[in-house]
Design a protein around this motif. Structure first.
Motif, short mmCIF file in Angstrom:
data_model
loop_
_atom_site.label_atom_id
_atom_site.label_comp_id
_atom_site.label_asym_id
_atom_site.label_seq_id
_atom_site.Cartn_x
_atom_site.Cartn_y
_atom_site.Cartn_z
N ASN A 40 1.13 -1.13 0.23
CA ASN A 40 0.16 -0.29 0.01
C ASN A 40 0.76 1.46 0.05
OD1 ASN A 40 -3.13 0.55 0.10
ND2 ASN A 40 -2.22 2.00 2.20
N ASN A 41 1.47 1.13 0.51
CA ASN A 41 3.10 2.54 0.11
C ASN A 41 3.54 2.97 -0.89
OD1 ASN A 41 3.16 2.43 2.71
ND2 ASN A 41 5.32 1.29 3.35
N GLU A 60 5.72 8.34 -17.56
CA GLU A 60 4.89 7.90 -16.27
C GLU A 60 3.84 7.63 -16.19
OE1 GLU A 60 6.65 9.70 -12.51
OE2 GLU A 60 6.54 12.21 -13.85
N PRO A 61 3.26 7.11 -16.62
CA PRO A 61 1.33 6.72 -16.10
C PRO A 61 1.28 5.84 -15.26
CG PRO A 61 2.39 4.86 -17.94
CD PRO A 61 3.60 6.38 -17.62
N GLY A 62 0.66 5.48 -14.44
CA GLY A 62 0.62 4.74 -12.87
C GLY A 62 -1.12 4.59 -12.70
N ILE A 63 -1.55 3.77 -12.24
CA ILE A 63 -1.82 3.02 -10.82
C ILE A 63 -2.13 2.96 -9.79
CG2 ILE A 63 -4.66 1.20 -11.26
CD1 ILE A 63 -3.87 1.36 -14.94
N TYR A 64 -3.52 3.96 -9.21
CA TYR A 64 -2.53 3.53 -7.51
C TYR A 64 -4.36 2.54 -7.12
CZ TYR A 64 0.44 6.24 -9.29
OH TYR A 64 2.06 6.92 -9.93
N ILE A 65 -4.14 1.86 -6.72
CA ILE A 65 -5.43 1.26 -5.52
C ILE A 65 -5.52 1.07 -4.09
CG2 ILE A 65 -6.92 -0.38 -5.87
CD1 ILE A 65 -6.57 -1.24 -8.99
N PRO A 66 -5.36 2.40 -3.77
CA PRO A 66 -5.23 2.34 -1.59
C PRO A 66 -6.18 0.74 -1.05
CG PRO A 66 -6.16 4.52 -2.27
CD PRO A 66 -5.70 3.17 -3.71
N GLU A 67 -5.92 0.62 -0.24
CA GLU A 67 -6.84 -0.12 0.90
C GLU A 67 -7.89 0.53 0.95
OE1 GLU A 67 -4.27 -1.16 4.27
OE2 GLU A 67 -3.50 -3.19 2.68
N GLY A 68 -9.49 0.15 0.76
CA GLY A 68 -10.50 1.08 0.89
C GLY A 68 -11.35 0.91 -0.83
N LYS A 118 -12.04 -6.36 -3.53
CA LYS A 118 -10.20 -6.03 -2.66
C LYS A 118 -9.20 -6.34 -3.35
CE LYS A 118 -13.19 -6.01 1.86
NZ LYS A 118 -13.29 -7.25 2.29
N LYS A 119 -9.22 -7.56 -4.08
CA LYS A 119 -7.83 -8.26 -5.26
C LYS A 119 -7.43 -7.08 -5.55
CE LYS A 119 -10.38 -9.77 -9.44
NZ LYS A 119 -11.05 -10.68 -10.00
N TYR A 120 -7.54 -5.98 -5.72
CA TYR A 120 -6.73 -4.55 -6.29
C TYR A 120 -6.48 -3.98 -5.58
CZ TYR A 120 -8.95 -7.02 -10.25
OH TYR A 120 -9.15 -7.77 -12.00
N TRP A 121 -6.76 -4.47 -4.42
CA TRP A 121 -6.41 -3.55 -3.24
C TRP A 121 -4.33 -3.26 -2.67
CZ3 TRP A 121 -9.95 -2.61 1.71
CH2 TRP A 121 -11.79 -2.76 1.35
N GLY A 122 -4.60 -2.16 -2.78
CA GLY A 122 -2.80 -2.26 -2.69
C GLY A 122 -2.03 -2.24 -3.50
N ILE A 123 -2.74 -2.06 -4.84
CA ILE A 123 -1.46 -2.57 -5.96
C ILE A 123 -1.51 -0.85 -6.12
CG2 ILE A 123 -1.37 -3.35 -8.49
CD1 ILE A 123 -3.40 -5.33 -7.93
N GLY A 124 0.00 -0.60 -6.46
CA GLY A 124 -0.09 0.66 -6.80
C GLY A 124 1.55 0.04 -7.80
#
Length: 544
Positions: free
Chosen positions: A343-344, A477-485, A490-496
Motif C-alpha cells: 500500500n505504500n 510515467e503513467p501509473g495506477i494506484y489502488i489504495p486499500e479501501g 478487494k483483490k486489487y487493493w494495495g496495488i500501486g
C-alpha cells in the motif's frame, strides 16, 4: 642531475595522478558562457540581471545539509559553492581603470581557516580562469559595490528564498549579500512586510467611501490576529481615524503608496520565462551527462531486481540503489528516493521507506541518480516474490500499454500534452474492462498525476510544454494506484504501479534512455531469477 630529473618526473606524475582523482566531466566553461550570452541577448537596453547562489540549509544544531547549488545559478556560471552572486549587464560597463565588462561574478574569498573545516574554495582568481569570467571579485566586494541598481530601467531577479540564515560565519554570507542588494536597489521600499499587510492595503485602497467606517472596524479586529499590521503606520492611521475626512485622507495616502510600490523597475518573470525556454532543450554536453545519469539509475534498478528478497526492508532496497549510484561516481540522488512496498506504493511521494519487511508485496521504486548536476528519474514496480500475481499482472499490463502508447508520441513537432492524453485513455479503458471503474469517462483518482515532465538540473526541469523539440529529454510515467479501501474489488487493493522512463526526442523518433532496466512482466521476472552479487553479502546480527 639524474636524481633531480627523477624527482621532477615523480612530482609531475604525482600531481597528474592527484588531478586525475577529481572529476573532469563537468560541463565546460564554454557552455555556461554561451548560456549567459544568450540570456544577455534577450535583455533590453539599460537593464541588469542579478542571480544569487542557494543558501546553506541547517540540518540540526551546528550541522548543515550538504550544499546544493541553485540550478539556474549553476546553469549560468558553473560555480558550485555558496555565498555568490552573478550580475549581468545588457551593455558594457566601464570600471575606474577604463576597462569594460558586461558581467561580474562575486565568489567566496580564499580563507585557509574556513577551508580547513569546510573544504577548498575556488577563490576569485581560479574562478576567473576555470569558469571563464573576465571579472571575478570577492563576495565582500558586492556589499561594497557602487553599482547603482536604481538607474536601470529593468532589474531582473529571481524570487528570493525564504530561508536565508544569518549564521555570522563570515561577513559575506548569502544573507548579507541579499540584504545588501535589497537595500542598494530600493527593493525594501517596494516590498510589503507580509501578505496580510498587502491585502490590507488593497482593501483600503479599493473600499467605497460609504463603507470606510465598516472597514476601519474590521481592520481594528484584524490587528490582534495579524500583529504585523500594527507595524505599518498608514494602516494604523486608517484604523485609528476619528471621522470620514480622516479616513478619506489616509485612504488616499495608502492608494498613492500602493501605486508607488507597483511602479518599480523589478521584474520577476524574465528568468522563469527565458530559462524555461533555454533549459527545456538540451545541448550535446547536457545530453551526454543525462544519458550517464539515466544509465546509472537503470543499472540500480537491475541490481535491485536481482537482489530483492521478501525478508528485505524498503530501506535496504534504497541502499542498494544508492550504492550503485556512488559506485559510478554520482554525487547525489536527484530527489528523495521512493521505495514503497504494498500500500505504500500508492503514496505518490512516499519517502519514509521504513517498512522493515517487504514480504510478498509489489514494490514501487522511483529513484534517480544525479550525475554532475543532472538528474535521472526512473521507476520500476516489481514483485518481491519474483512473480507477479494475476491481479498485479493485469494492472501492470495496463500501465505498460499506456506508457508504450505515450512514448510513441515523443516526436519532433508533436504536442507535449498528447502522450498524457493517450495514456489516460488506455488506463481508463483498462480499469473499465476490469470493473474497477463503471465507465471510461468516470472521474477517479487511480491516476492522479500527469505523465510527462522535463528532466535536467532539476528532476522537474522548467519548460514551456508546447511542442516536442529535438534534444528534449522528458519522462513518460503513467501509473495506477489502488489504495486499500478503494471502491472496487478487494483483490486489487494495495496495488500501486508506476513505470517511468526518460525519453530523448530525436529527428528519427523517441529513444528510451532507461530501456536497459526491464519493463515487461516477463523481462522483470527473468531478471529477478538471476543471481545477485549481493546474495553472499551477509552482515553480523547485532541483536544478539
Amino acid at each position: 642531475m639524474k636524481v633531480f630529473n627523477f624527482l621532477v618526473v615523480t612530482f609531475l606524475l604525482f600531481t597528474l595522478n592527484s588531478m586525475a582523482q577529481i572529476p573532469t566531466d563537468y560541463l565546460p566553461k564554454e557552455f555556461h558562457k554561451e548560456r549567459r550570452a544568450i540570456l544577455r541577448s534577450k535583455m533590453p537596453e539599460n537593464s541588469v540581471a542579478v542571480v544569487f547562489a542557494n543558501p546553506i540549509r541547517n540540518r540540526a544544531n551546528d550541522v548543515d545539509y550538504v550544499f546544493h547549488q541553485d540550478p539556474n545559478f549553476y546553469y549560468l556560471t558553473g560555480y558550485r559553492e555558496p555565498n555568490a552572486v552573478l550580475v549581468l549587464f545588457s551593455e558594457d560597463q566601464t570600471n575606474i581603470k577604463g576597462a569594460s565588462y558586461n558581467e561580474i561574478l562575486y565568489v567566496q574569498k580564499k580563507d585557509p581557516k574556513a577551508e580547513m573545516w569546510y573544504g577548498k574554495r575556488l577563490g576569485a582568481e581560479k574562478a576567473a580562469t576555470e569558469l571563464g569570467f573576465n571579472t571575478v571579485l570577492n563576495a565582500e566586494d558586492f556589499i561594497k559595490t557602487k553599482i547603482d541598481f536604481k538607474k536601470f530601467k529593468k532589474v531582473y531577479i529571481e524570487g528570493f528564498k525564504d530561508d536565508y540564515r544569518n549564521s555570522a560565519r563570515n561577513k559575506a554570507e548569502i544573507y548579507d549579500l541579499v540584504a545588501s542588494f535589497k537595500e542598494k536597489s530600493g527593493f525594501n521600499d517596494i516590498q510589503f512586510s507580509s501578505k496580510n499587510v498587502e491585502n490590507a492595503y488593497h482593501k483600503i485602497a479599493n473600499v467605497p467611501d460609504k463603507n470606510m467606517i465598516e472597514l476601519s472596524k474590521k481592520i481594528n479586529q484584524d490587528l490582534t490576529q495579524f500583529p504585523e499590521l500594527q507595524e505599518d503606520k498608514l494602516i494604523m492611521d486608517f484604523a485609528s481615524a476619528k471621522n470620514n475626512n480622516e479616513l478619506k485622507d489616509f485612504k488616499q495616502k495608502i492608494s498613492l503608496n500602493l501605486k508607488a510600490k507597483k511602479k518599480n523597475n523589478f521584474d520577476f518573470s524574465f528568468f522563469p520565462n527565458n530559462l524555461a525556454t533555454l533549459r527545456e532543450v538540451k545541448t550535446a554536453e547536457e545530453v551526454k551527462l543525462l544519458i550517464k545519469a539515466v544509465r546509472i539509475s537503470a543499472v540500480g534498478q537491475i541490481e535491485v531486481m536481482k537482489a530483492m528478497k521478501p525478508h528485505m526492508s524498503e530501506t535496504e532496497l534504497q541502499g542498494i540503489h544508492e550504492f550503485v549510484y556512488k559506485k559510478y561516481g554520482a554525487e547525489y540522488e536527484g530527489y528523495p528516493s521512493i521505495v514503497g512496498a504494498g500500500n505504500n506504493g500508492c503514496i505518490l511521494h512516499y519517502i519514509e521507506n521504513n517498512k522493515t519487511k517487504i514480504g510478498n508485496d509489489l514494490v514501487l521504486m522511483d529513484l534517480g541518480a544525479e550525475y554532475r548536476g543532472y538528474t535521472a528519474d526512473v521507476t520500476r514496480t516489481i514483485p518481491a516474490s519474483g512473480k507477479f500475481t494475476k491481479e498485479q499482472e493485469e494492472i501492470y499490463n495496463i500501465v505498460y500499454k499506456a506508457q508504450e502508447a505515450g512514448i510513441a508520441l515523443y516526436t519532433v513537432g508533436g504536442k507535449m500534452r498528447a502522450p498524457n492524453k493517450a495514456a489516460v485513455k488506455i488506463v481508463n479503458e483498462g480499469l473499465f474492462k476490469l470493473g474497477i471503474i463503471k465507465s471510461v469517462d468516470e472521474k477517479h483518482s487511480y491516476l492522479p498525476h500527469g505523465t510527462i515532465h522535463h528532466i535536467g538540473l532539476d528532476v522537474h526541469d522548467p519548460g514551456n510544454y508546447n511542442n516536442f523539440e529535438e534534444n528534449m529529454i522528458a519522462t513518460m510515467e503513467p501509473g495506477i494506484y489502488i489504495p486499500e479501501g478503494s471502491n472496487c474489488d478487494k483483490k486489487y487493493w494495495g496495488i500501486g504501479i508506476r513505470i517511468e522512463d526518460d525519453i530523448l526526442v530525436t529527428k528519427s523518433g523517441p529513444v528510451n534512455l532507461s530501456e536497459a532496466a526491464p519493463r515487461t512482466v516477463k523481462e522483470i521476472e527473468n531478471m529477478m531469477a538471476k543471481k545477485s552479487v549481493l546474495d553472499d553479502f551477509v552482515l553480523p546480527n547485532l541483536d544478539n
